[in-house]
Design a protein around this motif. Structure first.
Motif: not given
Length: 211
Positions: A124-145
């Motif tokens: 079990e792990v947690k993935l955490t993103l931070s320090n977005f270059s454009i806070p509240m506007l930059l949005s990231v999609n993610m897929q785990l394989y």
């Protein structure tokens, strides 16, 4: 033909005019045309044959995360910086966000990054993103394989990868996701891509922590 960018600002000192195109505004292997036109506004002096046109290319550094076969290994508990502003898409790469976009804003292709990690004993792990270059506007999609036993990227590429968890709209407001029931000791690949419906390129930090 679709206009990518234009400029009409003449340098009054050098009489030179330039136009800079960023890596996300043009694509490798495509043909582009440059149109040069005189400026009608100054006494009709919009004709002549005394100018030169040149194109210069400034090579950037290759980002290993832009290719699944050179995906950097993310160690558990270590923070990494990601930058997809000049990232591309590989042939036959799974598409996380298929929304069509116009070439004008540089979103006619995906800007994906790949990282890999080994699942800890807890599974079990947690993935955490931070320090977005454009806070509240930059949005990231993610897929785990999950990489199957015997997987060889140079041979298999994207074939055989087992889709696991996915998430969209990872932002500074909702920056983390938990992965559970992972096989301890197995290698997993994370594919990041900007969400085409919002700001889809920029920089951010991420860390994978053991739950």
């Amino acid at each position: 033909l679709t206009e990518i960018k234009s400029s009409s600002s003449l340098n009054s000192v050098t009489n030179d005019e330039s136009l800079a195109l960023e890596c996300w505004e043009i694509e490798e292997g495509k043909t582009y045309y440059v149109q040069v036109q005189g400026w009608d506004a100054i006494g009709g002096g919009d004709v002549g044959n005394n100018f030169n046109v040149s194109v210069q290319f400034t090579a950037g550094t290759t980002n290993p995360a832009d290719n699944i076969c050179t995906a950097p290994t993310a160690n558990i508990g270590t923070t990494y910086s990601a930058d997809n502003r000049c990232a591309t898409t590989q042939p036959n790469e799974p598409n996380l966000d298929p929304n069509p976009q116009t070439p004008l804003d540089g979103k006619s292709y995906d800007e994906t990054l790949w990282y890999k990690f080994v699942a800890p004993a807890s599974g079990e792990v947690k993935l955490t993103l931070s320090n977005f270059s454009i806070p509240m506007l930059l949005s990231v999609n993610m897929q785990l394989y999950e990489a199957p036993t015997g997987y060889n990227c140079s041979v298999n590429h994207f074939n055989g990868l087992i889709p696991n968890e996915s998430a969209s709209l990872i932002t500074s407001i909702s920056p983390s996701i938990d992965f559970r029931c992972l096989a301890p000791g197995k290698t997993y690949y994370i594919q990041f891509d900007g969400n085409d419906a919002f700001t889809d390129r920029g920089t951010w930090d991420f860390v994978i922590t053991d739950l």
